[in-house]
Design an enzyme around this catalytic site. Structure first.
Site, PDB file in Angstrom:
ATOM      1  N   ASP A   1       0.844  -1.197   0.000  1.00 34.86           N
ATOM      2  CA  ASP A   1       0.000   0.000   0.000  1.00 34.86           C
ATOM      3  C   ASP A   1       0.882   1.251   0.000  1.00 34.86           C
ATOM      4  O   ASP A   1       2.030   1.210   0.428  1.00 34.86           O
ATOM      5  CB  ASP A   1      -0.868   0.041   1.268  1.00 34.86           C
TER       6      ASP A   1
ATOM      7  N   ARG B   1      -1.469  -0.478  -8.562  1.00 35.72           N
ATOM      8  CA  ARG B   1      -2.850  -0.122  -8.209  1.00 35.72           C
ATOM      9  C   ARG B   1      -2.909   1.400  -8.217  1.00 35.72           C
ATOM     10  O   ARG B   1      -2.117   2.051  -7.532  1.00 35.72           O
ATOM     11  CB  ARG B   1      -3.197  -0.643  -6.808  1.00 35.72           C
TER      12      ARG B   1
END
Ligand code: FDA
Length: 311
Positions: free
Chosen positions: A136, A187
């Site tokens: 992340d 992402r």
């Protein structure tokens, strides 16, 4: 503007220990507990149950053992061991093997070398068992170091990992080009953190325009990109670009957060697109929960109703 103020407000509340204690005591308890809409539970068993339901609905998932900004080596080691045990449980449960993690959870703020060692322990176990690991992206002081750590691991042959880029940062377009060059999976998100002027776009229209631009770049030149958003406008732009350039639905995926826009998740799945749901779980859910409130002030009304209904 409203979103910026709201992010700032909830970021400051996220630092309140009184509020955290209150939320930790009541947030996940009871049938109507207010945090359960966004958090699958405090245990891996609850996360596995949520993951099974997602699979049954024809979607994929990534499991995130919540935690960030740990303050000591033992805590970073405990988080790493926590992840290793999550991998074991996922393998025994027979569900899809995909996790997300944060580098500050593995000790990035304490010592970079230790963090890299911890990440390597997880990536090794993940590679042995066929997992994909998404790193992340946290707030901007960690952007460069997160990409550096990722690239170091990539150059060492770890190909079972991918990164996240935030369209609120003007630098992300260049970072996306670099990731495409490597052949690494990205992402793309808008960005969940309050960021200073000069580092990030402050205007939602600019964040959205950059999201569309990076999405197009990733769709045309990237390696299996993940378009992570609940925004119908962003999704429509991605679909239009894919259709226009003959990019098949199997070459990318949409991603959404657990508990948000379930209707849209189902619609996209029914339309033949791949949808992955990000499933956060664990005892350290408070900062994640506060970011979700900050993104959408209407969620506060939802929380207040749940609290009142529980009394
Ligand atoms: P936007 O905020 O414009 O919202 C569009 C619409 O989505 C809203 O109108 C509403 O309908 C719905 N919506 C959005 N947020 C909602 C909420 N909290 N509650 C209810 N409805 C909501 N960020 C980051 O900085 N680093 C990361 O690693 C990640 N990882 C990540 C993974 C996945 C799978 C997703 C979907 C998102 C992230 N994010 C993230 C968070 C991301 O940066 C962003 O903050 C949120 O996705 C909200 O932005 P949207 O793109 O949904 O658009």
């Amino acid at each position: 503007m409203l979103q910026t103020v709201s992010k700032a407000f909830f970021t400051s509340l996220a630092g309140s220990t009184t509020l955290k204690d209150f939320a930790s005591t009541y947030g996940m308890r009871g049938r109507r507990s207010f945090a359960r809409r966004f958090i699958a539970g405090e245990t891996i068993e609850e996360a596995v149950e949520a993951a099974r339901a997602i699979e049954a609905a024809g979607m994929s998932h990534t499991l995130d053992l919540l935690g960030e900004s740990v303050g000591s080596m033992p805590e970073a080691d405990a988080a790493t061991r926590g992840y290793l045990s999550v991998l074991d449980t996922i393998v025994s449960a027979g569900i899809e093997r995909n996790i997300s993690l944060k580098l500050t959870q593995l000790g990035l703020t304490i010592d970079r070398a230790t963090c890299v060692d911890n990440l390597r322990r997880i990536l090794d176990a993940a590679a042995t068992n066929g997992f994909f690991v998404r790193i992340d992206m946290e707030n901007s002081p960690f952007t460069q170091v997160t990409l550096d750590v990722f690239e170091t691991m990539w150059q060492q042959g770890y190909r079972n990992a991918g990164v996240v880029l935030q369209s609120c940062l003007p630098r992300s377009l260049e970072d996306a080009r670099r990731m495409n060059e490597l052949g690494a999976r990205v992402r793309i998100v808008k960005g969940a953190y309050r960021e200073p002027r000069g580092v990030a776009y402050q205007d939602k229209a600019q964040v959205d325009a950059a999201f569309v631009e990076i999405t197009r770049l990733l769709l045309s030149h990237g390696a299996y990109p993940a378009i992570a958003t609940h925004d119908p406008g962003m999704i429509a732009a991605a679909r239009a670009h894919a259709a226009q350039h003959g990019i098949a639905a199997g070459r990318f995926e949409f991603q959404m957060l657990y508990g948000i826009r379930r209707d849209l998740q189902a619609q996209l799945t029914a339309a033949g697109f791949r949808v992955r749901v990000y499933v956060p779980f664990g005892r350290e859910w408070f900062p994640y929960f506060m970011r979700r409130l900050g993104e959408r002030p209407a969620n506060v009304g939802f929380v207040m109703r749940a609290i009142v209904a529980d009394r």
